[in-house]
Design an enzyme around this catalytic site. Structure first.
Site, short mmCIF file in Angstrom:
data_model
loop_
_atom_site.label_atom_id
_atom_site.label_comp_id
_atom_site.label_asym_id
_atom_site.label_seq_id
_atom_site.Cartn_x
_atom_site.Cartn_y
_atom_site.Cartn_z
N HIS A 34 34.78 30.54 40.53
CA HIS A 34 35.02 30.20 39.12
C HIS A 34 36.53 30.16 38.90
O HIS A 34 37.31 30.34 39.86
CB HIS A 34 34.33 31.22 38.21
CG HIS A 34 34.63 32.66 38.58
ND1 HIS A 34 35.88 33.22 38.42
CD2 HIS A 34 33.85 33.63 39.12
CE1 HIS A 34 35.84 34.48 38.82
NE2 HIS A 34 34.63 34.75 39.25
N GLY A 36 38.53 32.20 37.70
CA GLY A 36 39.27 33.41 38.09
C GLY A 36 39.76 33.27 39.52
O GLY A 36 40.95 33.49 39.82
N HIS A 37 38.85 32.88 40.41
CA HIS A 37 39.27 32.61 41.79
C HIS A 37 40.30 31.48 41.80
O HIS A 37 41.29 31.53 42.53
CB HIS A 37 38.08 32.17 42.64
CG HIS A 37 36.95 33.16 42.73
ND1 HIS A 37 35.75 32.98 42.10
CD2 HIS A 37 36.85 34.34 43.39
CE1 HIS A 37 34.93 34.00 42.38
NE2 HIS A 37 35.58 34.84 43.14
N GLN A 61 29.81 46.25 51.54
CA GLN A 61 30.27 46.77 50.24
C GLN A 61 29.13 46.86 49.21
O GLN A 61 29.36 47.25 48.08
CB GLN A 61 31.46 45.99 49.71
CG GLN A 61 31.16 44.58 49.26
CD GLN A 61 32.46 43.80 49.00
OE1 GLN A 61 33.21 43.52 49.92
NE2 GLN A 61 32.72 43.48 47.75
N GLY A 149 42.82 39.68 42.48
CA GLY A 149 42.70 39.70 41.03
C GLY A 149 42.73 41.11 40.46
O GLY A 149 42.08 42.02 40.99
N ASP A 152 39.68 43.48 39.48
CA ASP A 152 39.26 44.61 40.31
C ASP A 152 40.49 45.48 40.58
O ASP A 152 40.98 45.57 41.71
CB ASP A 152 38.65 44.08 41.61
CG ASP A 152 37.46 43.18 41.34
OD1 ASP A 152 36.39 43.70 41.01
OD2 ASP A 152 37.62 41.95 41.40
N MET A 186 35.85 36.73 33.66
CA MET A 186 35.02 35.88 34.52
C MET A 186 34.57 36.66 35.74
O MET A 186 35.32 37.47 36.29
CB MET A 186 35.82 34.66 34.96
CG MET A 186 36.01 33.68 33.86
SD MET A 186 36.67 32.13 34.50
CE MET A 186 36.40 31.09 33.08
N SER A 187 33.33 36.42 36.13
CA SER A 187 32.77 37.09 37.31
C SER A 187 31.60 36.27 37.81
O SER A 187 30.86 35.69 37.00
CB SER A 187 32.29 38.49 36.93
OG SER A 187 31.43 39.01 37.92
N SER A 188 31.43 36.22 39.12
CA SER A 188 30.26 35.52 39.66
C SER A 188 28.99 36.14 39.12
O SER A 188 27.96 35.47 38.98
CB SER A 188 30.27 35.60 41.20
OG SER A 188 31.51 35.16 41.70
P1 AMP Z 1 35.00 38.20 44.44
O1 AMP Z 1 34.59 36.85 44.92
O2 AMP Z 1 34.31 38.65 43.20
O3 AMP Z 1 34.99 39.23 45.56
O4 AMP Z 1 36.52 38.07 44.02
C1 AMP Z 1 37.49 37.55 44.89
C2 AMP Z 1 38.85 37.75 44.28
O5 AMP Z 1 38.90 37.08 43.03
C3 AMP Z 1 39.18 39.23 44.01
O6 AMP Z 1 40.55 39.45 44.31
C4 AMP Z 1 38.89 39.36 42.54
O7 AMP Z 1 39.62 40.39 41.91
C5 AMP Z 1 39.34 37.99 42.03
N1 AMP Z 1 38.71 37.71 40.74
C6 AMP Z 1 37.39 37.71 40.45
N2 AMP Z 1 37.19 37.46 39.14
C7 AMP Z 1 38.43 37.31 38.58
C8 AMP Z 1 38.90 37.06 37.26
N3 AMP Z 1 38.09 36.90 36.23
N4 AMP Z 1 40.24 36.95 37.07
C9 AMP Z 1 41.10 37.12 38.11
N5 AMP Z 1 40.71 37.37 39.37
C10 AMP Z 1 39.39 37.47 39.62
#
Ligand code: AMP
Length: 303
Positions: A34, A36-37, A61, A149, A152, A186-188
């Site tokens: 999304h 955020g990534h 994890q 990001g 986290d 934003m989050s998956s």
């Molecule tokens: P994930 O795929 O959820 O493991 O996230 C991969 C990277 O994207 C991590 O460094 C997260 O902190 C970052 N990330 C996920 N969501 C966001 C967001 N809404 N804003 C900024 N970074 C994000």
């Protein structure tokens, strides 16, 4: 965009890249990408010469009973998105490349000092899984700038410490939280939320913003402010796991704000979905307070 599945192939390609004096930027993810990534990738594009993204849903994890099996995945649309962002290389390893056939690997990396507080208190094995996979990925990628990001924040703090204490050849670059128009981070995992749960989840930002604004106005009664925040979350029927003000580096609870960096952090369960969010708080030498609330993603309209 080149797509690589094997660690040895990736090392070979990236050694060639560094041989041309180019700086490698690395963005580790679990996919279902999304904005955020996307913001991490855009920062990496500006800041480095050759951008590598990894997509790997890391089993270690997730604890038993968590959402490993149902974690959303869509590699085809992720690849399309990464192409539009101009990513140079996508690393999509098979689990057995990273953990051995039949998961026979035996090494765990554990930042024991700070992995049992906050999220670690509710997910006791989570951060060992995170640090183990990030250590593996950083060792495969080699010298790089790694973009993570602040969504986290505890993960960033723990990975910072791992990189420092293990003398790893990576610079961790923290990037701000990207929010939906509703201010939900934003989050998956937001895909699990129903419409009514999305409404409820708005109070996470409301609680953070109430406390943040009071801190900016000089209110120093941290306990009372955290209680206010708790009331806001409970009023909207969120199950609160924690609402805490912590020092970013030590992850210790802060009783007062002195010069330094802090995280105002919340974890709730909304319906059946666990959501985390935070504001980053900088306190200057003159006790001035600056709060990073993240950024709302402005869609270009053609997403
Ligand atoms: P994930 O795929 O959820 O493991 O996230 C991969 C990277 O994207 C991590 O460094 C997260 O902190 C970052 N990330 C996920 N969501 C966001 C967001 N809404 N804003 C900024 N970074 C994000």
């Amino acid at each position: 965009m080149e797509i690589v599945k094997g660690p040895i192939s990736l090392k070979t390609v990236l050694n060639e890249v560094r041989g041309k004096n180019l700086v490698v930027g690395f963005v580790p993810t679990m996919g279902f990408l999304h904005a955020g990534h996307g913001s991490l990738i855009e920062t990496a594009k500006v800041d480095t010469d050759f951008v590598v993204v990894s997509i790997f849903v890391n089993p270690t994890q997730f604890a038993k009973g968590e959402d490993l099996e149902k974690y959303p995945r869509d590699l085809k649309s992720d690849i399309e998105y990464l192409e539009t962002l101009g990513v140079d290389l996508l690393f999509v390893p098979e689990a057995e490349y990273l953990y051995g056939q039949n998961n026979e690997h035996s090494t765990t990396v554990s930042v024991s000092a700070i992995n049992k507080v906050l999220d670690g208190a509710f997910r006791p094995t989570h951060f060992d899984g995170v640090t183990t996979i990030v250590a593996k990925l950083l060792n495969i990628v080699g010298s790089c700038r790694c973009f993570m990001g602040m969504k986290d924040a505890q993960q960033v703090s723990i990975v910072y410490r791992m990189v420092r204490e293990l003398f790893m050849d990576a610079t961790i670059v923290p990037c701000p939280i990207i929010r939906e128009v509703s201010n939900l981070a934003m989050s998956s995992r937001n895909t699990y939320l129903s419409d009514s749960e999305r409404e409820q989840a708005k109070s996470i930002f409301t609680a953070l913003n109430h406390i943040g604004t009071e801190l900016e106005h000089g209110n120093k009664d941290i306990d009372a402010l955290l209680n206010d925040g708790m009331s806001i979350l409970i009023r909207d029927n969120l199950e609160v796991q924690y609402i805490q003000l912590i020092e970013f580096e030590s992850l210790k609870e802060a009783r007062e704000l002195k010069e330094g960096q802090y995280v105002l952090a919340i974890a709730v369960v909304c319906g059946t979905t666990r959501l985390i969010d935070n504001f980053f708080v900088h306190v200057g030498m003159d006790n001035s307070i600056y709060i990073d609330r993240g950024k709302v993603f402005e869609s270009s309209g053609d997403e």
